[in-house]
Scaffold this active site. Sequence first.
Site, PDB file in Angstrom:
ATOM      1  CG  HIS D 119      12.333 -12.145  11.932  1.00  0.00           C
ATOM      2  ND1 HIS D 119      11.087 -12.699  11.926  1.00  0.00           N
ATOM      3  CD2 HIS D 119      12.160 -10.850  12.297  1.00  0.00           C
ATOM      4  CE1 HIS D 119      10.193 -11.777  12.256  1.00  0.00           C
ATOM      5  NE2 HIS D 119      10.820 -10.644  12.488  1.00  0.00           N
ATOM      6  CG  ASP D 196      14.503 -13.521   6.065  1.00  0.00           C
ATOM      7  OD1 ASP D 196      14.035 -12.598   5.380  1.00  0.00           O
ATOM      8  OD2 ASP D 196      14.244 -13.669   7.269  1.00  0.00           O
ATOM      9  CD  GLN D 199      15.398  -6.013   8.387  1.00  0.00           C
ATOM     10  OE1 GLN D 199      15.795  -4.944   7.951  1.00  0.00           O
ATOM     11  NE2 GLN D 199      14.340  -6.133   9.155  1.00  0.00           N
ATOM     12  CE  LYS D 222      10.499  -6.778   7.779  1.00  0.00           C
ATOM     13  NZ  LYS D 222      10.519  -6.306   9.171  1.00  0.00           N
ATOM     14  CB  CYS D 362      10.890 -11.009  15.689  1.00  0.00           C
ATOM     15  SG  CYS D 362       9.383 -10.066  15.908  1.00  0.00           S
TER      16      CYS D 362
HETATM   17  C1  LIG Z   1      15.129 -10.738   8.770  1.00  0.00           C
HETATM   18  C2  LIG Z   1      13.645 -10.745   8.821  1.00  0.00           C
HETATM   19  N1  LIG Z   1      12.978 -11.835   8.406  1.00  0.00           N
HETATM   20  C3  LIG Z   1      11.635 -11.893   8.420  1.00  0.00           C
HETATM   21  C4  LIG Z   1      10.877 -10.852   8.864  1.00  0.00           C
HETATM   22  C5  LIG Z   1       9.391 -11.013   8.888  1.00  0.00           C
HETATM   23  O1  LIG Z   1       8.771 -10.151   8.007  1.00  0.00           O
HETATM   24  P1  LIG Z   1       7.193  -9.994   8.065  1.00  0.00           P
HETATM   25  O2  LIG Z   1       6.845  -9.602   9.467  1.00  0.00           O
HETATM   26  O3  LIG Z   1       6.903  -8.922   7.095  1.00  0.00           O
HETATM   27  O4  LIG Z   1       6.593 -11.300   7.695  1.00  0.00           O
HETATM   28  C6  LIG Z   1      11.522  -9.680   9.312  1.00  0.00           C
HETATM   29  C7  LIG Z   1      10.806  -8.501   9.800  1.00  0.00           C
HETATM   30  O5  LIG Z   1       9.939  -8.482  10.623  1.00  0.00           O
HETATM   31  C8  LIG Z   1      12.941  -9.647   9.295  1.00  0.00           C
HETATM   32  O6  LIG Z   1      13.587  -8.565   9.744  1.00  0.00           O
END
Ligand SMILES: Cc1ncc(COP(=O)(O)O)c(C=O)c1O
Lengths: 143, 143, 407, 407
Positions: D119, D196, D199, D222, D362
């Site tokens: 991401h 990370d 998910q 999430k 993203c």
């Molecule tokens: C794998 C992953 N990493 C990071 C993020 C970023 O999370 P956030 O937007 O809550 O900072 C997301 C979701 O948007 C994600 O799916």
Amino acid sequence: MGLEDIYTQIIMEHNASGRNKHHIDSPNLVLKGVNPSCGDEITLELRVKDGKIEDASFTGVGCAISQASTSIMIDLIKGGTVEEAKEHIKTFMGMIRHEITDEKQLESLDEAVALKNISHMPARVKCAVLAWHTLENALAKKS
Amino acid sequence: MGLEDIYTQIIMEHNASGRNKHHIDSPNLVLKGVNPSCGDEITLELRVKDGKIEDASFTGVGCAISQASTSIMIDLIKGGTVEEAKEHIKTFMGMIRHEITDEKQLESLDEAVALKNISHMPARVKCAVLAWHTLENALAKKS
Amino acid sequence: MKRYKDDFPILQTTVNGHPLVYLDSAATAQKPNPVIDAVAAYYRETNANPHRGNYDLSVRATEAYEQSREVIRKFIGAEKSEEIIFTRNTTESFNLLAYSYGMNFIGKGDEIVISILEHHSNLIPWQQVAKAKGATLKYLYINNEGEIPDEEIENKITEKTKLVSITHVSNVLGSISPVEKIVKKAHSVGAVVALDCAQSIPHFEIDVKKLGVDFAAFSGHKMLAPMGIGVLYGREELLDKMPPFFTGGDMIEYVYEQDFTAAPLPQKFEAGTQNVGGAVGIAAAAHYIEKIGYENIIKTETELTKYALEKLSTVPYITIYGKKNSVGRCGVISFNIKDAHPHDVASIVDAGGVAIRSGHHCAQPLLRYLGLNATCRASFYFYNTFEDVDILVENLKSVRKWLGYGA
Amino acid sequence: MKRYKDDFPILQTTVNGHPLVYLDSAATAQKPNPVIDAVAAYYRETNANPHRGNYDLSVRATEAYEQSREVIRKFIGAEKSEEIIFTRNTTESFNLLAYSYGMNFIGKGDEIVISILEHHSNLIPWQQVAKAKGATLKYLYINNEGEIPDEEIENKITEKTKLVSITHVSNVLGSISPVEKIVKKAHSVGAVVALDCAQSIPHFEIDVKKLGVDFAAFSGHKMLAPMGIGVLYGREELLDKMPPFFTGGDMIEYVYEQDFTAAPLPQKFEAGTQNVGGAVGIAAAAHYIEKIGYENIIKTETELTKYALEKLSTVPYITIYGKKNSVGRCGVISFNIKDAHPHDVASIVDAGGVAIRSGHHCAQPLLRYLGLNATCRASFYFYNTFEDVDILVENLKSVRKWLGYGA
Ligand SMILES: Cc1ncc(COP(=O)(O)O)c(C=O)c1O
Ligand SMILES: Cc1ncc(COP(=O)(O)O)c(C=O)c1O
């Protein structure tokens, strides 16, 4: 607001036909327009001579709304003058923003009136105006 | 839990008297303890000889709880051995953490038992243990 | 005096068997039902990831978020909604400013000017910039009334000054900074001005255009909104030339393996999933304040402060810091009781249900400058009452007895 | 299958005249009543600025905050509560890590390894570090099944590698990364590993100790919690040697005019008034997940995903990306409809009340690597039902007709 007010016969046909989606001979005005949040990208090709848009086309990827909107716009401006095209852009933007609602005034937009209801899908407005914005920038560059 | 369980006669007297708040002659163990979140600062002065705490005092600023706790601690350890002092620290910390509740076992703490209820004021626990922590560090340094 | 307490459920609770008398609104304000309910309703009816979905719910979440931005824009008189960056709190706003503006537009030999009144959040970030960039951090000092005199402004802000960052209202003394004079002088030497509105926006109207400041920062939680949402206002021209700070989702246009292009304002500074519930909360708070009306807030607080100062002055062993006047105090009264440490004072009055703050109030350099180790602080908001003041004073009068002093 | 929908008020609402079928939980999860209520209750009963007051209410707010930290510590199997840093979201967690660890412990010629699945939030911050420090950013690429093959791990992680930062679960393909192998290889060359978990933590148990990772990041929103709260886990030893990132209130011990000393962990990384309501929310969410039980979550999601994959496979003009198997997909299905742009697909099914995501999710470098411009993504959570899948597929079948294609 039903889906049929957005995905009309006109939009469907323009999207599916690809009638205006090709290259033209010796374009003298080429501009790429992008919509980063959607990934839509279109490139307009115009041949402008003596203030007249002799030929126009586009290439690129995008959703049905942006593809159809581009194709409809090209139908509208091809063969007309640059000044008329600018007028059309103004009217189209006015329609999208609900600043122009008078049916009579919108008549000049011809098939583009089919996009009138796009504001009911706020997430898609950017798709509908991409081509028009790009044309606006292209013509501004020219003059 | 009433205020009178914390601000007891003993605490009041130690806080107001300043009996142990002064310098001593030729201290050989001086350590400053601070509680940044409160701004409390105390400096312990000890004269230790042959494993015995011959004299002890403190200087510094702080709230009634920390001042009284320091003064009570000094009464308790002055004249005793370093080993006894270490034992007192252990018992005191055990009392504060509710790990030692046996009245008999707490008897050795004498007046310091007055601080037993401080855990009912969690924001003030740091004030109560400042001196004891500082002494612990000082004695650890020594050996 | 109108009674606002009923809108605030926490003010109906008891503490140690006494009705809660909450006098620490300068630390964080309590929340009225309309704010608590607006946030809950958002999660019950509208929640989705904004800016990312094409579907109805996401569009509505995006609208909730962007309308909140628009509410705040109007609330502080900014010109464009692009100038409103949502952050977590004032602290994050100043860190963003320090990292993105400070680290890039302040260099060796330049000067940063702040005041001795600053909260640590508008102080340490500038220490960091000064240290990293070889700049000098200069302080405007205060007079006996706790105010910044004209000479300080005239002398300290010089041709070398690149940025002046000042608290609008002191969270210790309640004094209001002479923003107009500071802006005039700073702009005359080409410096930008950042204003810490954390303690001003709860109490009186902020109009960033009229004030002429270049940046402004504040926290939602001090103006009735939930925690976790704050604002950085910046003039578009300045925000535009600042590089992004946080990077990640939503703040980009195109991302390649080794590079990326940034989205336009305000997304450029809002990386990752934003706090939409918080934004809805701060907009609801702004609406609530508008409904009460700043004129009523000022009226109520002035009366309360006046009454409190009068009553406290009758107690011989209480020393009040800052100006003696109740005007321009924004409901903040710092004081000490003779021979009593502020922590003991706070604990003792707490037993009577009264919540006041004790300590350095995140303003250690100010306290050191005043020659103090700590103070007690009672801070009022419009939901407080004369009765609250009475209960405070009554409890304060018992303090010395509890500590073993005669009276 | 047990019905969890009733706990989620938003799932009782309608969209465009149809019951909402929410299939974008990978973007953000919906919130159950116990979470919404816990946050509201905090503001109604316990709200105060934590860590700063001596009075009962502030002590209770501090306890609410610190108990939430303890809940999260246990939830992810960390050893000490000091290792849990509350942030705003995953994005902030990675930016903190990049600024405080990356900028200080990665140098010229060093290598940072991430994967092509990342991401943007776990990608652009590392671009920034690599650029600023003269390090190299390397990618682990994936095989046809969307998974990182062993050779990539063996070849790309070298003696030069200082940090490996990897998504636990891909938000586009749902594939699970081989964390064990990555950790083993990374640690054998002395590199630290950041995971990370944005998910993964909504879908299965995370035990940072067992996984052996050095850092982990995730977002509350999430995993059923409100927006505006996230977590960075870090091993104490590493967090200890990292310099503070945000500076300001609460992260200090002593502040002088030109200098300051930092507080110990975790305060060192938590500057300014924290989001206590958010912390209470994420703790309530963790409790709710524990009550449901990860084993039930996995069971429900596996069944749903299997059913959805089966049904989608029967539609000849639908292409599904990633592994064909339903196991290890974490409820994420990316797909496209022949000749139909994902945006149109999302709009058309939205008219039938179905919320799916369309676009680059993203993860632009991943989509470019897959040779795609955009995809549709349906993502399930345990509150979804077989009926939701039926309604999705039914609506998908109408898409090509709306776009003027035969069928
Ligand atoms: C794998 C992953 N990493 C990071 C993020 C970023 O999370 P956030 O937007 O809550 O900072 C997301 C979701 O948007 C994600 O799916
Ligand atoms: C004047 C001032 N500035 C900044 C802050 C910091 O605000 P926050 O803790 O919400 O970041 C505060 C309050 O704590 C304050 O009173």
